[in-house]
Design a protein around this motif. Structure first.
Motif, PDB file in Angstrom:
ATOM      1  N   MET A   1       0.737  -1.309  -0.040  1.00 11.39           N
ATOM      2  CA  MET A   1       0.106   0.069   0.022  1.00 11.39           C
ATOM      3  C   MET A   1       0.747   1.338  -0.043  1.00 11.39           C
ATOM      4  SD  MET A   1      -3.106  -0.877  -0.257  1.00 11.39           S
ATOM      5  CE  MET A   1      -2.502  -2.533  -1.251  1.00 11.39           C
ATOM      6  N   GLN A   2       2.064   1.235   0.503  1.00 13.68           N
ATOM      7  CA  GLN A   2       2.929   2.465   0.371  1.00 13.68           C
ATOM      8  C   GLN A   2       3.462   2.646  -1.184  1.00 13.68           C
ATOM      9  OE1 GLN A   2       6.080   2.727   3.298  1.00 13.68           O
ATOM     10  NE2 GLN A   2       4.544   2.443   5.018  1.00 13.68           N
ATOM     11  N   LEU A   3       3.213   1.719  -2.079  1.00 11.57           N
ATOM     12  CA  LEU A   3       3.424   2.055  -3.511  1.00 11.57           C
ATOM     13  C   LEU A   3       2.612   3.325  -3.956  1.00 11.57           C
ATOM     14  CD1 LEU A   3       3.159  -1.751  -4.681  1.00 11.57           C
ATOM     15  CD2 LEU A   3       5.308  -0.223  -4.385  1.00 11.57           C
ATOM     16  N   TYR A   4       1.597   3.524  -3.244  1.00 14.00           N
ATOM     17  CA  TYR A   4       0.547   4.446  -3.761  1.00 14.00           C
ATOM     18  C   TYR A   4       0.855   5.951  -3.140  1.00 14.00           C
ATOM     19  CZ  TYR A   4      -2.417   0.720  -5.510  1.00 14.00           C
ATOM     20  OH  TYR A   4      -2.643  -0.318  -6.187  1.00 14.00           O
ATOM     21  N   ARG A   5       0.925   6.986  -4.249  1.00 14.48           N
ATOM     22  CA  ARG A   5       0.943   8.242  -4.013  1.00 14.48           C
ATOM     23  C   ARG A   5      -0.362   8.886  -3.156  1.00 14.48           C
ATOM     24  NH1 ARG A   5       1.931   8.264  -9.696  1.00 14.48           N
ATOM     25  NH2 ARG A   5       4.491   8.113 -10.151  1.00 14.48           N
ATOM     26  N   GLY A   6      -0.258   9.488  -1.958  1.00 15.18           N
ATOM     27  CA  GLY A   6      -1.054  10.151  -1.337  1.00 15.18           C
ATOM     28  C   GLY A   6      -1.630   9.122  -0.501  1.00 15.18           C
TER      29      GLY A   6
ATOM     30  N   THR B   1      -1.005   4.351   5.933  1.00 15.53           N
ATOM     31  CA  THR B   1       0.069   3.591   5.600  1.00 15.53           C
ATOM     32  C   THR B   1       0.957   3.575   6.497  1.00 15.53           C
ATOM     33  OG1 THR B   1       1.117   4.606   3.840  1.00 15.53           O
ATOM     34  CG2 THR B   1      -0.763   3.194   3.181  1.00 15.53           C
ATOM     35  N   ALA B   2       0.996   4.711   7.480  1.00 16.54           N
ATOM     36  CA  ALA B   2       2.101   5.084   8.354  1.00 16.54           C
ATOM     37  C   ALA B   2       3.230   5.212   7.414  1.00 16.54           C
ATOM     38  CB  ALA B   2       2.214   4.014   9.380  1.00 16.54           C
ATOM     39  N   LYS B   3       3.322   5.725   6.304  1.00 22.05           N
ATOM     40  CA  LYS B   3       4.374   6.173   5.604  1.00 22.05           C
ATOM     41  C   LYS B   3       5.260   7.237   5.991  1.00 22.05           C
ATOM     42  CE  LYS B   3       3.511   6.351   1.186  1.00 22.05           C
ATOM     43  NZ  LYS B   3       2.797   6.794   0.016  1.00 22.05           N
ATOM     44  N   LEU B   4       6.513   6.951   6.174  1.00 19.67           N
ATOM     45  CA  LEU B   4       7.436   7.876   6.860  1.00 19.67           C
ATOM     46  C   LEU B   4       7.574   9.195   5.907  1.00 19.67           C
ATOM     47  CD1 LEU B   4      10.600   5.926   7.988  1.00 19.67           C
ATOM     48  CD2 LEU B   4       9.042   6.980   9.413  1.00 19.67           C
ATOM     49  N   PRO B   5       7.434  10.348   6.634  1.00 17.09           N
ATOM     50  CA  PRO B   5       7.534  11.592   5.964  1.00 17.09           C
ATOM     51  C   PRO B   5       8.956  11.802   5.516  1.00 17.09           C
ATOM     52  CG  PRO B   5       6.232  11.907   8.130  1.00 17.09           C
ATOM     53  CD  PRO B   5       6.667  10.551   7.900  1.00 17.09           C
ATOM     54  N   VAL B   6       9.054  12.481   4.561  1.00 20.17           N
ATOM     55  CA  VAL B   6      10.655  12.945   3.837  1.00 20.17           C
ATOM     56  C   VAL B   6      11.329  13.225   4.949  1.00 20.17           C
ATOM     57  CG1 VAL B   6      11.970  14.096   2.223  1.00 20.17           C
ATOM     58  CG2 VAL B   6       9.670  13.050   1.476  1.00 20.17           C
TER      59      VAL B   6
ATOM     60  N   HIS C   1      15.050   6.259  -0.471  1.00 21.87           N
ATOM     61  CA  HIS C   1      14.001   5.216  -0.473  1.00 21.87           C
ATOM     62  C   HIS C   1      13.504   4.935  -1.970  1.00 21.87           C
ATOM     63  CE1 HIS C   1      13.839   6.070   3.959  1.00 21.87           C
ATOM     64  NE2 HIS C   1      12.805   5.158   3.901  1.00 21.87           N
ATOM     65  N   HIS C   2      13.133   3.760  -2.146  1.00 16.30           N
ATOM     66  CA  HIS C   2      12.763   3.154  -3.456  1.00 16.30           C
ATOM     67  C   HIS C   2      11.242   2.256  -3.283  1.00 16.30           C
ATOM     68  CE1 HIS C   2      16.591   3.682  -5.255  1.00 16.30           C
ATOM     69  NE2 HIS C   2      17.213   3.451  -4.225  1.00 16.30           N
ATOM     70  N   GLN C   3      10.774   2.416  -4.439  1.00  9.44           N
ATOM     71  CA  GLN C   3       9.312   1.702  -4.326  1.00  9.44           C
ATOM     72  C   GLN C   3       8.277   2.669  -3.259  1.00  9.44           C
ATOM     73  OE1 GLN C   3       8.299  -0.326  -6.743  1.00  9.44           O
ATOM     74  NE2 GLN C   3      10.429  -0.166  -7.444  1.00  9.44           N
ATOM     75  N   LEU C   4       8.376   3.638  -3.501  1.00  7.94           N
ATOM     76  CA  LEU C   4       7.211   4.387  -2.553  1.00  7.94           C
ATOM     77  C   LEU C   4       6.851   5.621  -3.475  1.00  7.94           C
ATOM     78  CD1 LEU C   4       9.122   5.566   0.875  1.00  7.94           C
ATOM     79  CD2 LEU C   4       7.304   4.053   0.426  1.00  7.94           C
ATOM     80  N   ASP C   5       5.336   5.718  -3.371  1.00  7.70           N
ATOM     81  CA  ASP C   5       4.793   6.748  -4.084  1.00  7.70           C
ATOM     82  C   ASP C   5       5.011   6.537  -5.768  1.00  7.70           C
ATOM     83  OD1 ASP C   5       4.171   7.894  -1.906  1.00  7.70           O
ATOM     84  OD2 ASP C   5       5.957   9.096  -1.900  1.00  7.70           O
ATOM     85  N   VAL C   6       5.053   5.165  -6.299  1.00  8.08           N
ATOM     86  CA  VAL C   6       5.069   4.977  -7.496  1.00  8.08           C
ATOM     87  C   VAL C   6       3.780   4.778  -8.469  1.00  8.08           C
ATOM     88  CG1 VAL C   6       7.334   4.259  -7.267  1.00  8.08           C
ATOM     89  CG2 VAL C   6       5.642   2.661  -7.265  1.00  8.08           C
ATOM     90  N   LEU C   7       2.764   4.435  -7.690  1.00 10.03           N
ATOM     91  CA  LEU C   7       1.390   4.137  -8.251  1.00 10.03           C
ATOM     92  C   LEU C   7       0.473   5.040  -8.034  1.00 10.03           C
ATOM     93  CD1 LEU C   7       1.016   0.342  -7.727  1.00 10.03           C
ATOM     94  CD2 LEU C   7       1.995   1.469  -9.899  1.00 10.03           C
TER      95      LEU C   7
END
Length: 310
Positions: A42-47, A52-57, A65-71
């Motif tokens: 789920m962290q593949l998705y932008r927004g 998803t508890a995605k780490l902020p930049v 980081h790779h494979q974040l925000d690619v879809l």
């Protein structure tokens, strides 16, 4: 060992949701001179950040980081496409002399990276017909059909998992073979990847799940979902079913209130954790670490040092 021979070995930090994988992954990447490859579907998705508890930049310590925000949320995440692009990332990181640190809790995605996992042919017409049957008959009836034609697959797939039921039936119909015939061949992990499993005491982990879910709802999950609806979230096949997002969408549709959405997200996360533990717990190559250990980072680095002989 499959993959390119190299003195550099990737390190995977996997395990259940809310165990602390992101923090340990950052520490290992910093200590080893590495870059992180996300292995959370789920962290593949932008927004899709809050839910998803995605780490902020700003909290990534400057680590790539790779494979974040690619879809986009309208896209369908597939293990096959992830496998191709993430393996390319790992190879590129290693070619630069850096250590890939694979971080996430999506078991099949982890396996697609480190094992010989091939994907059977698919047929759009068969898939569409099976999905129409799913909508008409429901998951239980389709699961019963799967049990008749492929008992092993039915045993491994939950009766509520319509997407995987449809895929299994599609494969059986197209190949005439059991779905399990396409199961990955488990041996030495690709690239000699070191597999670290992170977990916590069940009661402690449950408390962390409750707190994390509350934080998501308190810090903008509803607003995030509303914004993503404008970006086509409802049209996506995968993204709209993610934990938290599906529950908020239902609340927005008036099925229940937002407090119930939060409670159902917590319950769903607990169930997901049980499945993660079952998945990763079967892997005998895993070195398990207690996330509550005050010397966690040192212990993890010790394991890596022992495995690499450095």
């Amino acid at each position: 060992m499959s993959g390119r021979e190299t003195s550099i070995r990737p390190v995977a930090v996997v395990g259940p949701t809310a165990s602390g994988k992101s923090e340990l992954g950052l520490t290992l990447a910093a200590e080893l001179g590495g870059e992180i490859v996300n292995v959370d579907a789920m962290q593949l998705y932008r927004g899709m950040d809050v839910g998803t508890a995605k780490l902020p930049v700003a909290e990534r310590r400057g680590i790539v980081h790779h494979q974040l925000d690619v879809l986009e949320v309208t896209a369908t995440a597939t293990v096959a496409s992830f496998q191709a692009s993430a393996r390319a990332d790992v190879e590129s990181i290693m070619e630069r002399g850096r250590v890939p640190v694979l971080v996430g809790g999506s078991g099949l995605y982890v396996q697609a990276l480190v094992d010989d996992l091939a994907f059977p042919a698919t047929d759009a017409a068969v898939r569409a017909r099976r999905e129409a049957e799913l909508a008409e008959r429901g998951t239980l009836a389709m699961h019963d059909e799967l049990r008749r034609v492929d008992p092993a697959a039915a045993e491994a797939i939950l009766p509520t998992d319509g997407r995987r039921i449809v895929r299994a039936l599609e494969v059986v119909e197209l190949t005439g073979l059991p779905f399990s015939a396409s199961a990955p061949k488990v041996g030495e992990p690709r690239w000699g990847t070191i597999l670290l499993g992170l977990d916590r005491d069940t009661e402690e982990l449950d408390s962390r799940i409750v707190a994390r879910t509350a934080q998501m709802f308190d810090h903008g999950l509803q607003a995030e979902v509303e914004a993503l609806v404008g970006a086509g979230l409802r049209d996506g096949v995968t993204a709209r079913r993610a934990l938290g997002y599906a529950q908020v969408l239902a609340a927005l549709d008036g099925e229940y209130d937002m407090a119930t959405a939060q409670e159902l997200t917590t319950i769903g996360t607990r169930r997901f954790v049980r499945r993660q533990r079952s998945w990763f717990g079967r892997d005998k190559r895993m070195t398990w670490l207690d996330a509550a250990d005050t010397d966690l980072a040192d212990r993890a680095l010790q394991v890596v040092t022992e495995r690499t002989g450095s």
